[in-house]
Design an enzyme around this catalytic site. Structure first.
Site, mmCIF file in Angstrom:
data_model
loop_
_atom_site.group_PDB
_atom_site.id
_atom_site.type_symbol
_atom_site.label_atom_id
_atom_site.label_comp_id
_atom_site.label_asym_id
_atom_site.label_seq_id
_atom_site.Cartn_x
_atom_site.Cartn_y
_atom_site.Cartn_z
ATOM 1 N N CYS A 1 45.115 62.693 -56.485
ATOM 2 C CA CYS A 1 43.804 63.102 -56.994
ATOM 3 C C CYS A 1 42.651 62.435 -56.258
ATOM 4 O O CYS A 1 41.488 62.711 -56.540
ATOM 5 C CB CYS A 1 43.733 62.819 -58.485
ATOM 6 S SG CYS A 1 45.063 63.650 -59.353
ATOM 7 N N LYS B 1 34.332 66.932 -64.578
ATOM 8 C CA LYS B 1 35.599 67.548 -64.974
ATOM 9 C C LYS B 1 35.522 68.198 -66.353
ATOM 10 O O LYS B 1 36.352 69.024 -66.695
ATOM 11 C CB LYS B 1 36.735 66.535 -64.897
ATOM 12 C CG LYS B 1 37.059 66.132 -63.446
ATOM 13 C CD LYS B 1 38.276 65.237 -63.356
ATOM 14 C CE LYS B 1 38.645 64.904 -61.911
ATOM 15 N NZ LYS B 1 37.863 63.815 -61.323
ATOM 16 N N HIS C 1 40.139 69.499 -63.506
ATOM 17 C CA HIS C 1 40.544 68.544 -62.472
ATOM 18 C C HIS C 1 41.225 69.296 -61.325
ATOM 19 O O HIS C 1 42.372 69.715 -61.448
ATOM 20 C CB HIS C 1 41.486 67.522 -63.097
ATOM 21 C CG HIS C 1 41.830 66.374 -62.193
ATOM 22 N ND1 HIS C 1 41.439 66.309 -60.866
ATOM 23 C CD2 HIS C 1 42.524 65.231 -62.440
ATOM 24 C CE1 HIS C 1 41.892 65.193 -60.336
ATOM 25 N NE2 HIS C 1 42.544 64.519 -61.261
ATOM 26 N N GLU D 1 38.538 53.247 -66.254
ATOM 27 C CA GLU D 1 37.430 53.444 -65.317
ATOM 28 C C GLU D 1 36.122 52.903 -65.890
ATOM 29 O O GLU D 1 35.331 52.273 -65.176
ATOM 30 C CB GLU D 1 37.287 54.927 -64.966
ATOM 31 C CG GLU D 1 36.200 55.159 -63.925
ATOM 32 C CD GLU D 1 36.113 56.596 -63.434
ATOM 33 O OE1 GLU D 1 36.712 57.488 -64.064
ATOM 34 O OE2 GLU D 1 35.421 56.821 -62.424
ATOM 35 N N HIS E 1 35.552 59.454 -61.804
ATOM 36 C CA HIS E 1 36.801 60.218 -61.746
ATOM 37 C C HIS E 1 36.960 60.944 -63.088
ATOM 38 O O HIS E 1 37.281 62.118 -63.110
ATOM 39 C CB HIS E 1 37.960 59.268 -61.456
ATOM 40 C CG HIS E 1 39.245 59.956 -61.172
ATOM 41 N ND1 HIS E 1 39.356 60.950 -60.235
ATOM 42 C CD2 HIS E 1 40.492 59.793 -61.704
ATOM 43 C CE1 HIS E 1 40.611 61.384 -60.198
ATOM 44 N NE2 HIS E 1 41.312 60.701 -61.080
ATOM 45 N N PHE F 1 47.433 59.467 -58.667
ATOM 46 C CA PHE F 1 48.785 59.023 -58.994
ATOM 47 C C PHE F 1 49.326 58.301 -57.763
ATOM 48 O O PHE F 1 48.972 58.617 -56.637
ATOM 49 C CB PHE F 1 49.682 60.222 -59.312
ATOM 50 C CG PHE F 1 49.450 60.807 -60.689
ATOM 51 C CD1 PHE F 1 48.793 60.106 -61.682
ATOM 52 C CD2 PHE F 1 49.909 62.088 -60.982
ATOM 53 C CE1 PHE F 1 48.605 60.653 -62.938
ATOM 54 C CE2 PHE F 1 49.712 62.645 -62.242
ATOM 55 C CZ PHE F 1 49.060 61.930 -63.214
#
Lengths: 422, 82
Positions: free
Chosen positions: A177, A346, A351, A328, A317, A410
């Protein structure tokens, strides 16, 4: 007398700030096939642009932010459309808009000085899935000879090179991502080193297909709010239950700021810093306090020569997963303090995985250009564990000179960009 | 419908060509079908005409009319054998 053991003298590496000018932006997202359409829907932030994807039934999490109304023939031409995977089609469409926006004429450029660096997480998933079915049902002799050029993750960058005669360095970064953010950072390095004069960068992803989404669903990573799709992606909200997968592409045209100025180009914003790191923690769960991600953020700030307390805005993010958003927010609060206005696109766009970082870099540039921060959609009740200044309900207007765009993948792969007002 | 017409329709339907840019004496190369496109055309034509075709049957330098003749001969052969 000289000692055999030379004392180690640590000189901090001092280098002048390097600004890469973003002179072109192209976006193909669930909000539509242009930058203007995406920006408009982000400012409106009316909800997540998603719905159940018919191909994904009966996956319990079958929501997806698809790029609807995309006509491959119109976007890439009928001679090419049939032989390109959707991920490449979306990338080519975004590239066309970005180059037109930059006012660059590929017919006139020195192709060897033009690079292409895209980010992508998965590659041609739809093609792979269809051809695997052919293999099982009809045997290897019926498998398409285009499987490899449609599936391989590097091909989107290759097709952009073919389309525009870009013969400089050409590659795809894959950091899950964070892929799109990594790509923009790597693209800027090609300008800084002098390897390229122009870099076409960004990201693309089109993997709303059963095998991939089943995998994410089985991880428990996806929102299951299928009774209320428009409210499904809700970054930082107390009721968030996972991310909503999306497809899309973003392309940014980068040039050295001096070159852009010299040719009188309109500059959306500068990419002034890039940092990357690894959590070295877990395959999919983030470090709970964002300690690994913090390294990327600090590296990006150091690269830009900007103090943490000078950051006005964070395009987070902000995936809408329970774990990411808290980690975050802790990282933002710890490193940057309470000052920056934080948002996540998002909530509207979902996403887009390997494309997300590039989409968000583009949106951050637009915030710097227009001095407006889009609100996070569906942020009705901020999670009480989150203690940062969240932009919600309405766009926030005000001075934005320095912005940070975060992406965490990830694998614990983190990337951060510092963008500044041109 | 002739084999030629069916082949031209297949090219228009699945290979990004327009029906009116396909002429009997054009070669596949002239229609900008590269080697992988011809592999794909061979697979699609096998399904369309229910005959076995090799990659040599639809070569880059053969014209659409020649290719149609090759397919037609195989169709006749297959029908006779049945």
């Amino acid at each position: 007398m000289t000692s055999a053991r030379t004392p180690s003298v640590r000189t901090p590496s001092v280098r002048t700030r390097f600004d890469a000018a973003i002179t072109g932006i192209g976006l193909v997202t669930a909000a539509g096939g242009s930058t203007a359409a995406t920006w408009e829907r982000l400012l409106a932030a009316e909800g997540t642009l998603c719905g159940p994807v018919p191909d994904l039934a009966p996956i319990p999490a079958d929501l997806g932010c698809a790029v609807t109304g995309f006509d491959p023939v119109a976007a890439v031409g009928r001679r090419k459309a049939w032989r390109l995977d959707r991920s490449s089609q979306l990338a080519l469409a975004a590239a066309a808009e970005a180059l037109a926006d930059a006012g660059l004429d590929p017919a006139g450029w020195q192709g060897a000085r033009v690079g292409v660096v895209l980010g992508s997480g998965i590659g041609g998933a739809g093609t792979w899935e269809r051809q695997h079915r052919v293999l099982l049902d009809q045997g290897p002799e019926k498998v398409s000879s285009l499987l490899i050029p449609m599936l391989a993750i590097n091909m989107s960058a290759g097709y952009i090179a073919m389309e525009y005669g870009a013969q400089g360095p050409n590659f795809v970064t894959s950091t899950a991502c964070a892929s799109g953010t990594t790509a923009v950072g790597a693209a800027r390095e090609l300008l800084r080193s002098g390897a390229c004069d122009v870099v076409i960068t960004g990201g693309t992803e089109a993997c709303l297909v059963p095998s991939i989404i089943s995998g994410f669903s089985q991880m428990g990573a996806l929102s299951r709010r299928r009774d209320e799709p428009a409210r499904s992606s809700r970054p930082f909200d107390v009721d968030r239950d996972g991310f909503v997968p999306a497809e899309g592409a973003a392309v940014l045209v980068l040039e050295r700021a001096d070159d852009a100025r010299a040719r009188g180009a309109r500059v959306h914003a500068h990419v002034s810093g890039y940092g990357a790191s690894a959590d070295a923690h877990n395959a999919t769960a983030p470090d709970p306090d964002g300690r690994g991600a913090e390294l990327a953020v600090r590296a990006a700030l150091l690269d830009a020569g900007i103090a943490p307390d000078a950051v006005d805005h964070v395009n987070a993010h902000g995936t809408s997963t329970p774990l990411n958003d808290v980690a975050e927010a802790r990282l933002i609060r710890r490193v940057l303090g309470a000052r920056p206005a934080v948002t996540s696109v998002k909530g509207v766009l979902g996403h887009a995985l390997g494309a997300a970082g590039a989409i968000e870099a583009a949106v951050t540039a637009l915030s710097l250009e227009h001095q407006v921060i889009p609100p996070t959609a569906n942020l009705d009740s901020p999670d009480p564990q989150i203690d940062v200044d969240l932009v919600r309900k309405a766009p926030r207007t005000g001075r934005v000179d320095v912005a940070l765009s975060n992406s965490f993948g990830f694998g614990g792969q983190n990337a951060a960009l510092v963008l500044t007002r041109a | 419908m002739t084999v030629y017409d069916r082949l031209a329709d297949l090219l228009a339907r699945s290979f990004g060509l327009q029906r009116d840019e396909i002429e009997p004496d054009y070669t596949f190369a002239e229609l900008e079908l590269d080697s992988l496109a011809l592999v794909e055309l061979t697979l699609a034509a096998q399904d369309e005409f229910s005959v076995a075709l090799s990659e040599d049957d639809l070569g880059a330098e053969s014209t659409i009319a020649q290719a149609a003749k090759v397919i037609e001969a195989k169709v006749v052969e297959a029908t006779a054998a049945a």
